[in-house]
Design an enzyme around this catalytic site. Structure first.
Site, PDB file in Angstrom:
ATOM      1  N   PRO A   2       1.272  59.469 -14.488  1.00 16.68           N
ATOM      2  CA  PRO A   2       0.134  59.368 -15.586  1.00 16.68           C
ATOM      3  C   PRO A   2      -0.535  60.780 -15.576  1.00 16.68           C
ATOM      4  O   PRO A   2      -0.964  61.217 -14.489  1.00 16.68           O
ATOM      5  CB  PRO A   2      -0.725  58.284 -14.804  1.00 16.68           C
ATOM      6  CG  PRO A   2       0.001  57.393 -14.276  1.00 16.68           C
ATOM      7  CD  PRO A   2       1.014  58.271 -13.535  1.00 16.68           C
ATOM      8  N   GLU A   3      -1.051  61.030 -16.931  1.00 14.24           N
ATOM      9  CA  GLU A   3      -1.807  62.221 -16.975  1.00 14.24           C
ATOM     10  C   GLU A   3      -3.339  61.932 -16.991  1.00 14.24           C
ATOM     11  O   GLU A   3      -3.748  60.629 -16.842  1.00 14.24           O
ATOM     12  CB  GLU A   3      -1.543  63.079 -18.232  1.00 14.24           C
ATOM     13  CG  GLU A   3       0.009  63.353 -17.997  1.00 14.24           C
ATOM     14  CD  GLU A   3       0.337  64.526 -18.849  1.00 14.24           C
ATOM     15  OE1 GLU A   3      -0.443  65.396 -19.469  1.00 14.24           O
ATOM     16  OE2 GLU A   3       1.581  64.745 -19.446  1.00 14.24           O
ATOM     17  N   ASN A  30       3.002  67.121 -17.613  1.00 11.22           N
ATOM     18  CA  ASN A  30       4.119  68.006 -18.331  1.00 11.22           C
ATOM     19  C   ASN A  30       3.755  67.737 -19.726  1.00 11.22           C
ATOM     20  O   ASN A  30       4.243  68.557 -20.480  1.00 11.22           O
ATOM     21  CB  ASN A  30       5.262  67.212 -17.941  1.00 11.22           C
ATOM     22  CG  ASN A  30       6.512  68.105 -17.881  1.00 11.22           C
ATOM     23  OD1 ASN A  30       6.184  69.307 -18.225  1.00 11.22           O
ATOM     24  ND2 ASN A  30       7.748  67.655 -17.917  1.00 11.22           N
ATOM     25  N   ARG A  60     -10.837  70.771  -3.794  1.00  9.75           N
ATOM     26  CA  ARG A  60      -9.317  71.368  -3.670  1.00  9.75           C
ATOM     27  C   ARG A  60      -8.828  71.427  -5.260  1.00  9.75           C
ATOM     28  O   ARG A  60      -7.650  71.907  -5.538  1.00  9.75           O
ATOM     29  CB  ARG A  60      -8.289  70.752  -3.033  1.00  9.75           C
ATOM     30  CG  ARG A  60      -8.662  70.936  -1.304  1.00  9.75           C
ATOM     31  CD  ARG A  60      -7.581  70.357  -0.638  1.00  9.75           C
ATOM     32  NE  ARG A  60      -7.428  68.938  -0.561  1.00  9.75           N
ATOM     33  CZ  ARG A  60      -8.051  68.075   0.085  1.00  9.75           C
ATOM     34  NH1 ARG A  60      -9.010  68.285   0.882  1.00  9.75           N
ATOM     35  NH2 ARG A  60      -7.754  66.811   0.260  1.00  9.75           N
ATOM     36  N   ARG A 110      10.016  70.531 -12.593  1.00 13.82           N
ATOM     37  CA  ARG A 110       9.661  69.649 -13.926  1.00 13.82           C
ATOM     38  C   ARG A 110      10.272  70.211 -15.071  1.00 13.82           C
ATOM     39  O   ARG A 110      10.601  71.483 -15.215  1.00 13.82           O
ATOM     40  CB  ARG A 110       8.256  69.463 -14.122  1.00 13.82           C
ATOM     41  CG  ARG A 110       7.324  68.834 -13.004  1.00 13.82           C
ATOM     42  CD  ARG A 110       7.738  67.309 -12.780  1.00 13.82           C
ATOM     43  NE  ARG A 110       7.486  66.470 -13.904  1.00 13.82           N
ATOM     44  CZ  ARG A 110       6.202  65.795 -14.158  1.00 13.82           C
ATOM     45  NH1 ARG A 110       5.003  66.170 -13.262  1.00 13.82           N
ATOM     46  NH2 ARG A 110       6.059  65.267 -15.128  1.00 13.82           N
ATOM     47  N   LYS A 141      -6.022  63.538 -11.943  1.00 19.34           N
ATOM     48  CA  LYS A 141      -5.192  62.223 -11.686  1.00 19.34           C
ATOM     49  C   LYS A 141      -5.766  61.669 -10.597  1.00 19.34           C
ATOM     50  O   LYS A 141      -4.823  60.780 -10.038  1.00 19.34           O
ATOM     51  CB  LYS A 141      -3.547  62.967 -11.568  1.00 19.34           C
ATOM     52  CG  LYS A 141      -3.239  63.595 -12.610  1.00 19.34           C
ATOM     53  CD  LYS A 141      -1.790  64.026 -12.249  1.00 19.34           C
ATOM     54  CE  LYS A 141      -1.466  65.094 -13.652  1.00 19.34           C
ATOM     55  NZ  LYS A 141      -0.092  65.507 -13.278  1.00 19.34           N
TER      56      LYS A 141
END
Length: 269
Positions: free
Chosen positions: A2-3, A162, A121, A258, A52
């Site tokens: 999931p984005e 992506n 981070r 990817r 995410k």
């Protein structure tokens, strides 16, 4: 995976269902049982997302961090409860609804300091009001790495996956292998603004739509996209198919493990 818009939708939904109420927290699977017992009967204060990552906040030092990964899912339903189905890592029961979490990469109880370290981070999230795009630009503008790879680096920019990566580069006619340091500031500001708009729309409608109105099927007469993810896109998962703008076959290549998609003509530079 999931984005970012998916996690922000979940944060909004869980806040609506549970925020400000005492909830029951359990772990039918057992892997989260110790932490669940510490939270059971607590007030669910709020939910928020960064990239995410999803955070369920019960207090300053009691925050459940969830990363769905490739297989994680939440399912929500109204009371009464149903018997757990499958491997339910965490179950939350509120006044009117309940939700089950299955298959996440991470489901852990963190302190406020640990949450701050985790978020420290991550790069800025286009869906957060406190995001600072300058933070991302400072890294991008000094990097020899391609902009296509940088947009997927969660330490540079949080929440972009992506689909958004491929689509925003197409929409702005930017060659995906352009080194970050070769972009000018105006290009970066346009990328950021487009991501903010596209991802906010994804939160509203629950899917990724990137095609401009003049290129939609009902305008051009082409067949609608058939894909389990839904949404109208320009290049994502359209390898070998004609570009919606110029007709050139959409190209694909592996980049950082990817699949990258782009139009060799529209994104020629």
């Amino acid at each position: 995976m999931p984005e970012g818009h998916t996690l922000h939708r979940l944060a909004g939904l869980h806040g609506e269902l549970f925020a400000g109420t005492k909830v029951q927290v359990g772990s039918p699977q057992g892997r989260f049982a110790t932490s669940a017992s510490l939270l059971n009967g607590s007030v669910f204060e709020r939910a928020e997302a960064h990239g995410k990552h999803l955070f369920h906040c019960y207090g300053p030092d009691r925050v459940v961090h969830v990363h769905l990964g490739l297989y994680g899912t939440f399912t929500e339903a109204e009371l009464p409860l149903a018997e757990p189905r499958g491997q339910v890592r965490m179950r939350i029961v509120g006044r009117t609804h309940w939700t089950d979490l299955r298959g996440p990469t991470a489901c852990e109880l963190l302190t406020g300091e640990e949450v701050a370290a985790l978020r420290g981070r991550l790069g800025p999230d286009p869906l957060r009001r406190d995001a600072d795009p300058e933070q991302a630009w400072q890294r991008i503008s000094r990097s020899r790495t391609s902009i296509a790879a940088l947009l997927m680096d969660q330490k540079v920019l949080a929440g972009v996956g992506n689909v958004y990566r491929a689509e925003v580069l197409f929409r702005l006619a930017i060659p995906p292998y352009t080194p970050g340091r070769s972009l000018d500031r105006t290009q970066w500001e346009t990328i950021w603004a487009d991501l903010v708009e596209l991802m906010a729309d994804g939160v509203r409608v629950g899917r990724i739509d990137t095609v401009r109105p003049e290129h939609l099927p009902e305008v051009t007469g082409r067949a609608p996209r058939q894909d389990r993810h839904g949404g109208e896109v320009y290049v994502y998962r359209r390898a070998g198919m004609p570009c919606l703008i110029c007709g050139t076959p959409v190209a694909t290549a592996a980049l950082a493990a990817r699949n990258l998609y782009w139009c060799p003509t529209c994104q020629a530079g």
